[in-house]
Write a protein that holds these residues in place. Structure first.
Motif, PDB file in Angstrom:
ATOM      1  N   ASP A   1      17.536 -57.536  88.779  1.00 64.28           N
ATOM      2  CA  ASP A   1      17.543 -58.947  89.159  1.00 64.28           C
ATOM      3  C   ASP A   1      17.522 -59.858  87.939  1.00 64.28           C
ATOM      4  N   MET A   2      17.138 -59.313  86.784  1.00 70.05           N
ATOM      5  CA  MET A   2      17.130 -60.097  85.541  1.00 70.05           C
ATOM      6  C   MET A   2      17.733 -59.257  84.420  1.00 70.05           C
TER       7      MET A   2
ATOM      8  N   THR B   1      12.162 -74.251  91.698  1.00 67.93           N
ATOM      9  CA  THR B   1      12.185 -72.851  92.108  1.00 67.93           C
ATOM     10  C   THR B   1      13.629 -72.538  92.467  1.00 67.93           C
TER      11      THR B   1
ATOM     12  N   SER C   1      16.277 -70.342  94.059  1.00 65.19           N
ATOM     13  CA  SER C   1      16.464 -69.283  95.051  1.00 65.19           C
ATOM     14  C   SER C   1      17.929 -69.196  95.478  1.00 65.19           C
TER      15      SER C   1
ATOM     16  N   LEU D   1      11.988 -68.431  82.899  1.00 64.76           N
ATOM     17  CA  LEU D   1      11.936 -67.139  83.583  1.00 64.76           C
ATOM     18  C   LEU D   1      11.068 -67.191  84.840  1.00 64.76           C
TER      19      LEU D   1
ATOM     20  N   MET E   1      12.265 -68.238  88.774  1.00 62.12           N
ATOM     21  CA  MET E   1      13.009 -67.306  89.619  1.00 62.12           C
ATOM     22  C   MET E   1      12.454 -67.272  91.035  1.00 62.12           C
TER      23      MET E   1
ATOM     24  N   THR F   1      17.575 -64.108  93.940  1.00 60.49           N
ATOM     25  CA  THR F   1      18.121 -64.731  92.730  1.00 60.49           C
ATOM     26  C   THR F   1      18.316 -63.680  91.639  1.00 60.49           C
ATOM     27  N   LYS F   2      19.410 -63.820  90.936  1.00 62.64           N
ATOM     28  CA  LYS F   2      19.643 -63.011  89.738  1.00 62.64           C
ATOM     29  C   LYS F   2      19.667 -63.946  88.540  1.00 62.64           C
ATOM     30  N   MET F   3      19.069 -63.498  87.443  1.00 59.29           N
ATOM     31  CA  MET F   3      19.067 -64.276  86.203  1.00 59.29           C
ATOM     32  C   MET F   3      19.732 -63.479  85.090  1.00 59.29           C
TER      33      MET F   3
END
Length: 317
Positions: free
Chosen positions: A121-122, A218, A220, A241, A244, A248-250
């Motif tokens: 996801d990150m 936030t 999302s 960071l 998140m 959600t992908k970062m």
């Protein structure tokens, strides 16, 4: 006789109609019992109800083809209308540019970046200029939007000067900040029709903002990209960071050789990589000079500077 209006909302009508309306002429010849008139992004069709239904179905198939490939050829139109066949996007292609060029991994580490994005996801993507880390990250975000696995794209950069002070730039705050965000605009314009991109930005489906604007949010149902993260402070990247949200992908990109912070200020990216190195769900991909996909001189420039830095460090100067 019935009449219907079909609106081409999410594709470039010029791509659909073809150069000199050659695609439109071909479509008319394939449906001789219908009267087809096109203006801007609206197609006006008159004719038999049964033929009309077939026409609508085929136009929708062509629209989906253009959404996938950002282009359509005469043979594609024939395959759709005559054979009912549609091409699938090859597995190694992320998305297509507006010119129809496939965007895909061009090196082993770029493929690692794609896989890290799919599995985590990150993701942190760190490497020198020209390795495609930002461009490929934005392509992955555009794909998520097209596949409806994300509802929005949020792109951010720290507004840190590289030799020129913000206060000396002309215009209001937006005018001062936009030059820092221009590389992100450029990548998006390469992958999405101009009209569609503008519409998405007006509806906040795609958001581009300096890092300072992230505080208190936030994030999302989105793909969030922080570019030039080497120019964040430890407090800034920590703030980012922790924005998140669900689904959600970062992606955080940076180049350790281009830190524009004051010498006394520690880079937040350096600290984050050290702290988060073994955290489950976070992928870290290091790209290097072998991944550079810009002009061949960029590789030579990076190599020359690396040798210079090594000699400086060796001499202790």
């Amino acid at each position: 006789m019935i009449e219907k209006h079909i609106v081409l909302e999410d594709i470039d009508p010029v791509v659909f109609y073809g150069v000199g309306n050659e695609h439109l002429q071909m479509i008319r010849s394939l449906f001789p019992k219908l009267r087809v008139v096109a203006r801007d992004n609206v197609i006006r069709v008159l004719g038999d109800e049964e033929q009309m239904a077939m026409f609508e179905e085929n136009v929708e198939a062509m629209r989906r083809h253009i959404l996938k490939f950002n282009a359509i050829k005469e043979e594609d139109i024939l395959d759709i209308v005559k054979g009912g066949r549609q091409k699938d996007v090859p597995e190694d292609v992320v998305v297509y540019t507006m010119s129809g060029r496939p965007i895909k991994a061009r090196s082993e580490n770029q493929q690692r970046l794609i896989e890290a994005y799919q599995q985590n996801d990150m993701v942190f993507a760190v490497g020198p200029a020209g390795t495609g880390k930002t461009y490929l990250s934005i392509a992955l975000a555009v794909k998520a939007l097209k596949d409806k696995t994300a509802k929005k794209i949020i792109l951010s950069r720290p507004a840190v000067e590289a030799g020129e002070k913000l206060g000396f730039l002309p215009g209001d705050m937006k005018d001062k900040i936009d030059p820092y965000l221009q590389p992100l605009y450029d990548a998006l314009e390469d992958m999405l029709p101009q009209v569609k991109l503008q519409d998405m930005m007006e509806k906040h489906i795609i958001q581009i903002a300096p890092l300072a604007f992230m505080r208190g949010r936030t994030l999302s149902d989105a793909v969030v990209i922080l570019d030039e993260a080497q120019n964040t402070t430890p407090a800034q990247i920590r703030m980012f960071l922790t924005r998140m949200g669900w689904n959600t992908k970062m992606v955080i990109t940076g180049d350790m050789t281009q830190i524009d912070l004051p010498r006394t200020q520690k880079s937040g990216l350096v600290e984050a990589l050290h702290i988060l190195n073994n955290v489950e769900g976070i992928g870290i991909v290091h790209l290097d000079r072998r991944d550079i996909v810009r002009h061949k001189l960029v590789t030579r420039i990076v190599n020359a500077y690396e040798k210079y830095d090594e000699s400086i460090n060796k001499d202790g100067l």
